[in-house]
Design a protein around this motif. Structure first.
Motif, short mmCIF file in Angstrom:
data_model
loop_
_atom_site.label_atom_id
_atom_site.label_comp_id
_atom_site.label_asym_id
_atom_site.label_seq_id
_atom_site.Cartn_x
_atom_site.Cartn_y
_atom_site.Cartn_z
N ILE A 1 14.78 4.90 -5.17
CA ILE A 1 13.54 5.26 -5.87
C ILE A 1 12.43 5.53 -4.86
N PHE A 2 12.31 4.69 -3.84
CA PHE A 2 11.25 4.84 -2.84
C PHE A 2 11.35 6.20 -2.16
N PHE A 3 12.53 6.56 -1.68
CA PHE A 3 12.67 7.82 -0.95
C PHE A 3 12.68 9.03 -1.89
N GLU A 4 13.13 8.85 -3.13
CA GLU A 4 13.04 9.94 -4.10
C GLU A 4 11.59 10.27 -4.42
N ARG A 5 10.76 9.24 -4.58
CA ARG A 5 9.35 9.50 -4.90
C ARG A 5 8.63 10.17 -3.72
N ILE A 6 9.04 9.83 -2.51
CA ILE A 6 8.49 10.54 -1.35
C ILE A 6 8.92 12.00 -1.38
N LYS B 1 0.83 -1.21 0.00
CA LYS B 1 0.00 0.00 0.00
C LYS B 1 0.87 1.26 0.00
N ALA B 2 1.95 1.25 0.80
CA ALA B 2 2.84 2.41 0.85
C ALA B 2 3.52 2.64 -0.49
N ILE B 3 3.95 1.56 -1.11
CA ILE B 3 4.60 1.68 -2.43
C ILE B 3 3.60 2.20 -3.45
N GLU B 4 2.37 1.72 -3.39
CA GLU B 4 1.31 2.19 -4.28
C GLU B 4 1.05 3.68 -4.09
N GLU B 5 1.09 4.10 -2.84
CA GLU B 5 0.80 5.50 -2.52
C GLU B 5 1.89 6.45 -2.99
N HIS B 6 3.14 6.04 -2.87
CA HIS B 6 4.25 6.96 -3.13
C HIS B 6 4.90 6.80 -4.49
N ILE B 7 4.71 5.66 -5.16
CA ILE B 7 5.36 5.43 -6.45
C ILE B 7 4.28 5.29 -7.52
N PRO B 8 4.06 6.31 -8.33
CA PRO B 8 2.97 6.26 -9.30
C PRO B 8 3.25 5.35 -10.50
N ASP B 9 4.52 5.15 -10.86
CA ASP B 9 4.85 4.38 -12.05
C ASP B 9 4.78 2.87 -11.76
N ASP C 1 5.94 0.26 -13.47
CA ASP C 1 7.20 -0.46 -13.66
C ASP C 1 8.12 -0.28 -12.45
N GLU C 2 8.16 0.94 -11.93
CA GLU C 2 8.99 1.18 -10.75
C GLU C 2 8.44 0.41 -9.54
N ARG C 3 7.13 0.33 -9.42
CA ARG C 3 6.54 -0.42 -8.30
C ARG C 3 6.93 -1.89 -8.38
N ARG C 4 6.89 -2.45 -9.58
CA ARG C 4 7.26 -3.86 -9.74
C ARG C 4 8.73 -4.09 -9.42
N PHE C 5 9.56 -3.10 -9.67
CA PHE C 5 10.99 -3.21 -9.36
C PHE C 5 11.24 -3.06 -7.86
N VAL C 6 10.57 -2.12 -7.24
CA VAL C 6 10.83 -1.78 -5.84
C VAL C 6 10.23 -2.80 -4.87
N ARG C 7 9.02 -3.28 -5.15
CA ARG C 7 8.27 -4.10 -4.20
C ARG C 7 9.04 -5.32 -3.67
N PRO C 8 9.57 -6.20 -4.50
CA PRO C 8 10.24 -7.39 -3.95
C PRO C 8 11.52 -7.06 -3.20
N ARG C 9 12.19 -5.99 -3.59
CA ARG C 9 13.46 -5.66 -2.95
C ARG C 9 13.25 -5.04 -1.57
N LEU C 10 12.25 -4.18 -1.44
CA LEU C 10 11.94 -3.67 -0.11
C LEU C 10 11.36 -4.78 0.77
N GLY C 11 10.61 -5.69 0.16
CA GLY C 11 10.11 -6.84 0.91
C GLY C 11 11.25 -7.68 1.44
#
Length: 519
Positions: free
Chosen positions: A203-208, A161-169, A171-181
């Motif tokens: 990417i996560f903190f840049e989008r924030i 949910k946090a990734i969905e909220e802060h990362i609009p793209d 492709d970036e969400r698919r890249f970020v999600r497993p690594r932060l997990g």
């Protein structure tokens, strides 16, 4: 009210006294009131407005001698925000010099700004000589609203949910999600994926930061794993055009590990906190201790050597002994102070304070020292065997005596987390335990952590507890079973660090496992 002053009545004072400190302002005749009304004057902010957290201490000494450093940090932050560029600021100083207090004042300042600022804060653990990316994971958990004892399924949902909220793209969400997990121990990861992990966190903190200025505070980085230090410098180099202000706190030992720390980044500022001059130190004693004899004052200042925490601990020691009592928002001397013995060092002063505690308070403090700098009530209940009410009573007493602080946060277990006001207090408490007491508490701490968290996330901490338990009493009957458990956990800690690309830490745990296997 006098110009610049704010006077309030008793109901307002009692409603807000956890975030605002007040001083008695006497009786006043007010329009529409038949009799004079007792008023209080707001003196300073001691808590946060926008969050549920508070330091939870009764004695907050004057913030003195660090105005220039605080002003510098504020200006560096605003420069980063206004010009949309990353800035790395490093604050260094010996234990007790005031690093945490400086950040607390900065936090209160940020909390009072009109515009929204994204605040992230994480502490590096002393355990394991650096648990891979612990402080960074703490920041991600905090932003996602993941509680410390959250079940994996719930934590994964909140992270998504946090990734969905802060990362609009997408492709970036698919890249970020497993690594932060994987960073949070919620998913498996490939070996040595540090480059992609760094990119995902950036990417996560840049989008924030795209949504507003962002602050990242890394505490105690002298204990950080080498990979985390690499990430901080990586972020400062790659996120040049984002309003990200990175603030690190460290003791001078950091220079032994990283002599050129931060110097290779474009926007870097180093701030070293020197001992306070006698005049500034004197105010830490004179304000709360009326009538302090000059000779005793000079003796305390000589022993303090410019370390603010020494002066503050002296005041707390007088409160513990009933010589200094609280009265009408201030303090009053009640006993004789002329014959007070002044401990020779900060460690001796802390030891004297701990000796003055009730036996059950001192034992609980020792148990807490095994858990670490911060801990929860549930953790203490688990390792002490005491019931919750008794632990709550003892913790409340230790908070009132200014040995511990409490941070009230809805993301923490039981809506609160306790902590030592200074790491030296934890060290002194730990050092007063017998070796067999340490062993029993470390075993209990490891069992508790395994019961409340996914072991993949905290395997390094569990390994360190088991290793310390074995080393404390290697000749006990159950030592071999503890050794085998520690060996297996150390190997998994090495694998976990390697999967995050923290190769130095992976090698360290592997070497410890080899040493333990040959024991």
């Amino acid at each position: 009210a006098p110009p610049g002053a704010v006077l309030v009545g008793e109901s307002t004072m009692r409603t807000t006294d956890r975030v605002i400190a007040y001083e008695p302002a006497g009786s006043h005749e007010l329009k529409g009131k038949e009799t004079p009304i007792e008023l209080w004057r707001a003196s300073r902010v001691v808590g946060l407005r926008r969050a549920a957290t508070a330091r939870g201490t009764f004695l907050e000494p004057p913030f003195t001698g660090r105005a220039r450093e605080l002003r510098m940090i504020k200006e560096l932050f605003h420069d980063s925000a206004e010009h949309s560029r990353v800035h790395l600021a490093s604050v260094q100083g010996v234990a007790g010099i005031g690093k945490s207090r400086l950040v607390w004042e900065f936090n209160k300042y940020i909390d009072g700004l009109v515009e929204d600022v994204w605040w992230h804060q994480g502490r590096c653990l002393a355990y394991g000589e650096g648990v891979a990316f612990w402080a960074l994971a703490e920041m991600v958990r905090g932003r996602a609203g993941i509680a410390e004892d959250e079940e994996s399924s719930s934590a994964s949902a909140k992270l998504a949910k946090a990734i969905e909220e802060h990362i609009p793209d997408a492709d970036e969400r698919r890249f970020v999600r497993p690594r932060l997990g994987h960073l949070l121990g919620l998913e498996e990861g490939g070996v040595g994926d540090q480059e992609n992990l760094f990119a995902a966190c950036r990417i996560f903190f840049e989008r924030i930061a795209d949504q507003g200025p962002s602050i990242m505070v890394f505490e105690d980085i002298h204990w950080a794993d080498s990979a985390l230090l690499d990430f901080i410098e990586y972020l400062a180099e790659w996120s040049r055009d984002r309003p990200i202000f990175v603030l690190t706190l460290a003791r001078p030992e950091l220079a032994e590990r990283r002599p050129a720390w931060g110097s290779q980044t474009r926007n870097f500022t180093s701030i070293f906190l020197e001992p306070l001059p006698s005049e500034e130190m004197g105010s830490l004693l004179s304000d709360p201790i009326p009538g302090l004899p000059d000779e005793l004052r000079e003796r305390i200042l000589e022993r303090a050597e410019g370390i603010p925490f020494y002066a503050v601990e002296t005041v707390r020691m007088l409160i513990d002994r009933g010589i200094l009592v609280r009265e009408n928002g201030g303090f009053r001397l009640q006993g004789s102070i002329e014959t007070l013995e002044v401990p020779e060092s900060l460690q001796a002063l802390i030891a004297a304070r701990l000796d003055g505690l009730e036996p059950e308070e001192r034992r609980l403090l020792q148990d807490a020292a095994v858990m670490g700098r911060t801990f929860t009530k549930q953790g203490l209940v688990a390792i002490t065997g005491l019931d919750g009410e008794e632990v709550s009573r003892l913790l409340g007493s230790l908070v009132r005596k200014e040995v511990l602080s409490i941070s009230v946060d809805p993301l923490l277990s039981d809506r609160g987390q306790y902590g030592f006001l200074q790491d030296l207090v934890k060290k002194v408490a730990y050092d007063t335990m017998s070796r067999r007491e340490r062993k029993a508490r470390h075993v209990a701490a490891a069992a508790y952590l395994r019961s409340v968290a996914d072991e993949d996330e905290i395997v390094e901490v569990v390994a360190s507890h088991l290793l310390d338990a074995y080393l404390a009493a290697p000749d006990d009957e159950d030592a071999e079973a503890i050794r085998r458990d520690a060996l297996d956990t150390l190997r998994r800690a090495s694998e976990r660090a390697a999967s995050l690309g923290a190769n130095v830490e992976a090698q360290r745990y592997a070497e410890r496992a080899i040493e333990l296997a040959s024991d």
